[in-house]
Design a protein around this motif. Structure first.
Motif, PDB file in Angstrom:
ATOM      1  N   ASN A  27       0.820  -1.212   0.000  1.00  0.00           N
ATOM      2  CA  ASN A  27       0.000   0.000   0.000  1.00  0.00           C
ATOM      3  C   ASN A  27       0.853   1.260   0.000  1.00  0.00           C
ATOM      4  O   ASN A  27       1.724   1.413   0.855  1.00  0.00           O
ATOM      5  N   GLY A  87      -5.089  -0.886   2.652  1.00  0.00           N
ATOM      6  CA  GLY A  87      -6.308  -1.226   1.918  1.00  0.00           C
ATOM      7  C   GLY A  87      -6.343  -0.706   0.503  1.00  0.00           C
ATOM      8  O   GLY A  87      -7.323  -0.927  -0.207  1.00  0.00           O
ATOM      9  N   GLU A  88      -5.265  -0.036   0.067  1.00  0.00           N
ATOM     10  CA  GLU A  88      -5.278   0.565  -1.268  1.00  0.00           C
ATOM     11  C   GLU A  88      -5.003  -0.438  -2.388  1.00  0.00           C
ATOM     12  O   GLU A  88      -5.618  -0.369  -3.451  1.00  0.00           O
ATOM     13  N   THR A  89      -4.063  -1.362  -2.175  1.00  0.00           N
ATOM     14  CA  THR A  89      -3.528  -2.126  -3.297  1.00  0.00           C
ATOM     15  C   THR A  89      -3.249  -3.572  -2.949  1.00  0.00           C
ATOM     16  O   THR A  89      -2.655  -3.862  -1.906  1.00  0.00           O
ATOM     17  N   VAL A 101     -10.192  -7.160   2.700  1.00  0.00           N
ATOM     18  CA  VAL A 101      -9.629  -5.807   2.840  1.00  0.00           C
ATOM     19  C   VAL A 101     -10.747  -4.784   2.966  1.00  0.00           C
ATOM     20  O   VAL A 101     -10.726  -3.903   3.845  1.00  0.00           O
ATOM     21  N   GLU A 102     -11.742  -4.901   2.104  1.00  0.00           N
ATOM     22  CA  GLU A 102     -12.839  -3.929   2.118  1.00  0.00           C
ATOM     23  C   GLU A 102     -13.659  -4.034   3.394  1.00  0.00           C
ATOM     24  O   GLU A 102     -14.119  -3.017   3.941  1.00  0.00           O
ATOM     25  N   ARG A 125     -12.250   0.203   2.120  1.00  0.00           N
ATOM     26  CA  ARG A 125     -11.679   0.543   0.819  1.00  0.00           C
ATOM     27  C   ARG A 125     -11.673  -0.694  -0.079  1.00  0.00           C
ATOM     28  O   ARG A 125     -11.295  -1.781   0.359  1.00  0.00           O
ATOM     29  N   PRO A 180      -9.676  -2.441  -2.665  1.00  0.00           N
ATOM     30  CA  PRO A 180      -8.299  -2.331  -3.168  1.00  0.00           C
ATOM     31  C   PRO A 180      -8.237  -2.506  -4.671  1.00  0.00           C
ATOM     32  O   PRO A 180      -9.014  -3.266  -5.266  1.00  0.00           O
ATOM     33  N   PHE A 209      -0.176  -8.753  -0.245  1.00  0.00           N
ATOM     34  CA  PHE A 209      -0.855  -7.691   0.478  1.00  0.00           C
ATOM     35  C   PHE A 209      -0.222  -7.568   1.851  1.00  0.00           C
ATOM     36  O   PHE A 209      -0.044  -8.558   2.563  1.00  0.00           O
TER      37      PHE A 209
END
Length: 376
Positions: A167, A172-174, A310-311, A316, A318, A341
């Motif tokens: 991230n 939680g972005e990627t 993650v969400e 978020r 990802p 991750f």
């Protein structure tokens, strides 16, 4: 027993495990996993006297089988830290230490997540750990050798989660579902040294080197695709070793790197470099090293499960990504579907590497949710 994520992260950070030293990191982790009921294998591979320390641990024999992969070795800390790099100091809501984000924090989070589940019930399948002490170094006798052993012993998982910091700024972005391959090449062209005033008595290798590098750089390797950016060839060094102004040198060398997507194989690019070089310098020496091939794990139900997890924890959704450098996932992808991750990577390899305590907790919860959603 239930393993607190912060306690384990601090214990691992206090081990100054700068590659190739282990400094007790793998032994400590193995002891924790053994107390959680994992079967432990210490797997040193490599030449006698310089073996790479590796750890494999597994609990359960049934499927589905989820493996967590990572490394306890870290890069040198450098100078100028606000806190000692191996003191695992907490200031406010931040934990400082070399390896906090890359990637001892993630190892602690996954271990803690497993312990939380085991505190209330047994696993429905099996979970394993593939942890090496040589990811930041040459990576010659770490994950690759352990994978070969795992295949021979029947331990290849259904899916592998690599805990690299994926991230950029917020957890939680990627999710990384692939990586570009990497190729390094050195081309050395030999000429005939001589006086600059008498060029007919010499053979200037620089002229051919310049023409060669222009030819290599002039080719558009590709335009990228749905998952990967275009492949890139970069000249990283030109070495002549000539400080005199009136000498034509007898040798010139260029070093280059290609970060390539899954439209290429390393061997094909190596062949192109060699053929192009022969057009300009038939007698040149060419040394090529392929660090890893490009790989892609097409989004499947395991990746979707990870994204849902993650969400659920961060709110978020990802994005799926393949950018950045290489990781040991390049080796694992040849054996099973793989995704990465972990924590926020903004401070990895920097002075004052750190992780927010809230991110450690969030990652533990994401991993726990994923393990459960995985069917374990």
């Amino acid at each position: 027993m239930e393993v607190p994520v912060l306690e384990l992260a601090q214990a691992l950070l206090k081990c100054p495990s700068v590659t190739p030293a282990d400094a007790g990191a793998l032994t400590y982790l193995a002891d924790v996993l053994a107390r959680l009921g994992f079967e432990i294998w210490h797997l040193p591979f490599g030449p006698e006297g310089a073996q790479t320390p590796n750890l494999f641990a597994r609990r359960g024999q049934a499927g589905p089988h989820l493996c967590f992969a990572g490394h306890t070795d870290v890069v040198p800390p450098g100078e100028g830290w606000r806190h000692p790099p191996f003191a695992a100091t907490i200031e406010g809501d931040v934990l400082y230490g070399r390896g906090a984000s890359d990637m001892k924090g993630a190892i602690a989070a996954f271990t803690s997540a497993v312990s939380t589940i085991l505190h209330t019930r047994e696993l429905r399948g099996s979970v394993s750990f593939l942890i090496t002490g040589d990811e930041e170094g040459a990576a010659q006798h770490g994950t690759r050798d352990v994978l070969a052993w795992m295949k021979a012993e029947g331990h290849i998982p259904d899916f592998c989660l690599v805990g690299e910091p994926t991230n950029p700024e917020k957890i939680g972005e990627t999710i990384k579902i692939g990586r570009r391959g990497s190729l390094n090449a050195t081309v050395t062209i030999r000429g005939v040294q001589g006086h600059v005033a008498y060029p007919h008595r010499a053979d200037n290798p620089i002229h051919r080197l310049v023409a060669l590098t222009h030819a290599l750089r002039s080719r558009t390797l590709d335009a990228g695709n749905a998952w990967f950016q275009p492949s890139s060839l970069q000249i990283t060094n030109i070495e002549v070793g000539n400080d005199a102004t009136n000498i034509i040198p007898g040798q010139a060398a260029v070093r280059l790197n290609i970060r390539f997507n899954n439209l290429h194989r390393g061997t094909e690019l190596a062949q192109w470099i060699e053929e192009t070089t022969r057009d300009y310098a038939p007698d040149a020496s060419i040394d090529v090293a392929i660090s890893g091939e490009a790989f892609l794990t097409e989004p499947n139900h395991y990746v979707e499960s990870l994204a849902r997890s993650v969400e659920a924890v961060t709110g978020r959704r990802p994005r799926m990504d393949t950018s950045g450098g290489t990781s040991d996932a390049r080796f694992i992808a040849s054996y099973c579907p793989t995704a990465e991750f972990g924590l926020v990577g903004a401070t990895m390899h920097k002075v004052d590497e750190a992780v927010h305590l809230g991110d450690l907790d969030a990652l533990r919860d994401i991993y726990r949710t994923f393990i459960q959603d995985f069917g374990l």
